[in-house]
Design a protein around this motif. Structure first.
Motif, PDB file in Angstrom:
ATOM      1  N   VAL A   1     -79.210   7.676  99.236  1.00  0.00           N
ATOM      2  CA  VAL A   1     -79.026   6.514  98.372  1.00  0.00           C
ATOM      3  C   VAL A   1     -78.684   5.308  99.245  1.00  0.00           C
ATOM      4  CG1 VAL A   1     -76.547   6.934  97.957  1.00  0.00           C
ATOM      5  CG2 VAL A   1     -77.884   5.683  96.253  1.00  0.00           C
ATOM      6  N   LEU A   2     -79.130   4.137  98.808  1.00  0.00           N
ATOM      7  CA  LEU A   2     -78.764   2.894  99.479  1.00  0.00           C
ATOM      8  C   LEU A   2     -77.524   2.359  98.763  1.00  0.00           C
ATOM      9  CD1 LEU A   2     -79.826   1.045 101.767  1.00  0.00           C
ATOM     10  CD2 LEU A   2     -80.759  -0.408  99.967  1.00  0.00           C
ATOM     11  N   VAL A   3     -76.440   2.223  99.516  1.00  0.00           N
ATOM     12  CA  VAL A   3     -75.152   1.826  98.943  1.00  0.00           C
ATOM     13  C   VAL A   3     -74.774   0.437  99.449  1.00  0.00           C
ATOM     14  CG1 VAL A   3     -72.700   2.420  98.744  1.00  0.00           C
ATOM     15  CG2 VAL A   3     -74.402   4.239  98.882  1.00  0.00           C
ATOM     16  N   GLY A   4     -74.369  -0.423  98.543  1.00  0.00           N
ATOM     17  CA  GLY A   4     -73.870  -1.752  98.906  1.00  0.00           C
ATOM     18  C   GLY A   4     -72.356  -1.758  98.826  1.00  0.00           C
ATOM     19  N   LEU A   5     -71.721  -2.180  99.907  1.00  0.00           N
ATOM     20  CA  LEU A   5     -70.255  -2.272  99.963  1.00  0.00           C
ATOM     21  C   LEU A   5     -69.894  -3.718 100.267  1.00  0.00           C
ATOM     22  CD1 LEU A   5     -69.710   0.844 102.254  1.00  0.00           C
ATOM     23  CD2 LEU A   5     -69.418   0.760  99.772  1.00  0.00           C
ATOM     24  N   HIS A   6     -69.151  -4.332  99.357  1.00  0.00           N
ATOM     25  CA  HIS A   6     -68.688  -5.711  99.558  1.00  0.00           C
ATOM     26  C   HIS A   6     -67.168  -5.646  99.694  1.00  0.00           C
ATOM     27  CE1 HIS A   6     -72.653  -7.316  98.770  1.00  0.00           C
ATOM     28  NE2 HIS A   6     -72.734  -6.384  97.837  1.00  0.00           N
ATOM     29  N   PHE A   7     -66.720  -5.697 100.949  1.00  0.00           N
ATOM     30  CA  PHE A   7     -65.295  -5.516 101.245  1.00  0.00           C
ATOM     31  C   PHE A   7     -64.479  -6.731 100.804  1.00  0.00           C
ATOM     32  CE2 PHE A   7     -67.683  -3.047 104.408  1.00  0.00           C
ATOM     33  CZ  PHE A   7     -67.218  -1.787 104.078  1.00  0.00           C
ATOM     34  N   LEU A   8     -63.280  -6.452 100.360  1.00  0.00           N
ATOM     35  CA  LEU A   8     -62.385  -7.528  99.952  1.00  0.00           C
ATOM     36  C   LEU A   8     -61.886  -8.263 101.182  1.00  0.00           C
ATOM     37  CD1 LEU A   8     -60.193  -5.643  97.349  1.00  0.00           C
ATOM     38  CD2 LEU A   8     -62.223  -7.019  96.931  1.00  0.00           C
ATOM     39  N   GLY A   9     -61.692  -9.545 101.053  1.00  0.00           N
ATOM     40  CA  GLY A   9     -61.075 -10.313 102.122  1.00  0.00           C
ATOM     41  C   GLY A   9     -59.589  -9.983 102.186  1.00  0.00           C
ATOM     42  N   PRO A  10     -58.939 -10.336 103.287  1.00  0.00           N
ATOM     43  CA  PRO A  10     -57.517 -10.002 103.454  1.00  0.00           C
ATOM     44  C   PRO A  10     -56.624 -10.501 102.325  1.00  0.00           C
ATOM     45  CG  PRO A  10     -58.438 -10.852 105.510  1.00  0.00           C
ATOM     46  CD  PRO A  10     -59.493 -11.010 104.458  1.00  0.00           C
ATOM     47  N   SER A  11     -56.840 -11.729 101.841  1.00  0.00           N
ATOM     48  CA  SER A  11     -55.960 -12.253 100.783  1.00  0.00           C
ATOM     49  C   SER A  11     -56.195 -11.525  99.465  1.00  0.00           C
ATOM     50  CB  SER A  11     -56.145 -13.756 100.613  1.00  0.00           C
ATOM     51  OG  SER A  11     -57.457 -14.051 100.190  1.00  0.00           O
TER      52      SER A  11
ATOM     53  N   SER B   1     -62.975 -15.512 108.892  1.00  0.00           N
ATOM     54  CA  SER B   1     -62.414 -14.390 109.618  1.00  0.00           C
ATOM     55  C   SER B   1     -63.534 -13.592 110.272  1.00  0.00           C
ATOM     56  CB  SER B   1     -61.564 -13.587 108.648  1.00  0.00           C
ATOM     57  OG  SER B   1     -61.963 -12.290 108.467  1.00  0.00           O
ATOM     58  N   ASP B   2     -63.170 -12.761 111.253  1.00  0.00           N
ATOM     59  CA  ASP B   2     -64.161 -11.995 112.006  1.00  0.00           C
ATOM     60  C   ASP B   2     -64.435 -10.622 111.403  1.00  0.00           C
ATOM     61  OD1 ASP B   2     -64.290 -14.066 113.770  1.00  0.00           O
ATOM     62  OD2 ASP B   2     -62.920 -13.174 115.225  1.00  0.00           O
ATOM     63  N   SER B   3     -63.841 -10.305 110.258  1.00  0.00           N
ATOM     64  CA  SER B   3     -64.034  -8.981 109.689  1.00  0.00           C
ATOM     65  C   SER B   3     -65.379  -8.866 108.973  1.00  0.00           C
ATOM     66  CB  SER B   3     -62.892  -8.650 108.718  1.00  0.00           C
ATOM     67  OG  SER B   3     -62.870  -9.598 107.682  1.00  0.00           O
ATOM     68  N   VAL B   4     -65.846  -7.632 108.832  1.00  0.00           N
ATOM     69  CA  VAL B   4     -67.099  -7.363 108.144  1.00  0.00           C
ATOM     70  C   VAL B   4     -66.873  -7.585 106.652  1.00  0.00           C
ATOM     71  CG1 VAL B   4     -68.784  -5.564 107.600  1.00  0.00           C
ATOM     72  CG2 VAL B   4     -67.805  -5.691 109.887  1.00  0.00           C
ATOM     73  N   ARG B   5     -67.710  -8.399 106.045  1.00  0.00           N
ATOM     74  CA  ARG B   5     -67.585  -8.712 104.620  1.00  0.00           C
ATOM     75  C   ARG B   5     -68.367  -7.765 103.729  1.00  0.00           C
ATOM     76  NH1 ARG B   5     -63.216 -11.214 103.713  1.00  0.00           N
ATOM     77  NH2 ARG B   5     -63.131 -13.416 104.175  1.00  0.00           N
ATOM     78  N   SER B   6     -69.529  -7.310 104.227  1.00  0.00           N
ATOM     79  CA  SER B   6     -70.328  -6.397 103.421  1.00  0.00           C
ATOM     80  C   SER B   6     -71.154  -5.495 104.327  1.00  0.00           C
ATOM     81  CB  SER B   6     -71.235  -7.169 102.465  1.00  0.00           C
ATOM     82  OG  SER B   6     -72.207  -7.896 103.177  1.00  0.00           O
ATOM     83  N   ALA B   7     -71.592  -4.396 103.742  1.00  0.00           N
ATOM     84  CA  ALA B   7     -72.446  -3.453 104.458  1.00  0.00           C
ATOM     85  C   ALA B   7     -73.383  -2.821 103.446  1.00  0.00           C
ATOM     86  CB  ALA B   7     -71.603  -2.377 105.145  1.00  0.00           C
ATOM     87  N   THR B   8     -74.592  -2.606 103.878  1.00  0.00           N
ATOM     88  CA  THR B   8     -75.559  -1.861 103.076  1.00  0.00           C
ATOM     89  C   THR B   8     -75.934  -0.657 103.907  1.00  0.00           C
ATOM     90  OG1 THR B   8     -76.334  -3.925 102.092  1.00  0.00           O
ATOM     91  CG2 THR B   8     -77.753  -1.991 101.846  1.00  0.00           C
TER      92      THR B   8
END
Length: 171
Positions: A61-71, A1-8
């Protein structure tokens, strides 16, 4: 998918603490509920003001975000409409020092068309059984699902005592 999976990302220390705050803490609120529902969040390390120019007056602070996939997100939401979830979360946290019952009463009156008996039944009743998808996730050891079941006295709790998953169950 084209969505963002993670961001720091770098952000103010106080905001980062709110994102990862556990239940039953002063920092736990709407931001915590939403981020913990849609992503796995981690604080990597604190950044002092001295590393920036010009120097801010706050720590970062450095924050890690791991987004959930659609399913995975669909499984967590278990059929709940995100806009309804937003209404429930904002209604309860608008009166943070009150019980969930008092925060939800005006919204419940709207949902039940002003029927006070149905509102009373909803707020006094036992929680609904967990959807099968949540039961399956619990049996598989899913950490989010393991914290999703509502206590029998859920309406007497304060909003900061409920997990993101429990807000999904209320909705």
């Amino acid at each position: 998918s084209d969505s963002v999976r993670s961001a720091t990302v770098t952000m103010q220390w106080e905001v980062g603490k709110r994102i990862v705050a556990p239940t039953r803490t002063k920092d736990y609120g709407i931001l915590s509920v939403v981020f913990q529902l849609y992503a796995d969040c981690n604080l990597h390390f604190k950044i002092p003001p001295t590393v920036f120019y010009p120097q801010p007056k706050v720590d970062s602070v450095l924050v890690g975000l791991h987004f959930l996939g659609p399913s995975q997100l669909r499984k967590r939401l278990a059929g709940v409409d995100p806009s309804n979830l937003r209404s429930v979360v904002t209604s309860t946290f608008q009166q943070r020092r009150k019980t969930v019952r008092n925060g939800l009463k005006p919204l419940a009156l709207t949902v039940f068309g002003g029927d006070k008996d149905r509102v009373q039944q909803f707020l006094d009743g036992a929680p609904c059984p967990l959807p099968q998808s949540v039961v399956d996730a619990r049996e598989a050891g899913d950490e989010f699902a393991l914290k999703q079941e509502l206590p029998s006295d859920w309406a007497k709790k304060r909003p900061e005592e409920l997990t993101s998953g429990q807000f999904v169950e209320i909705t």
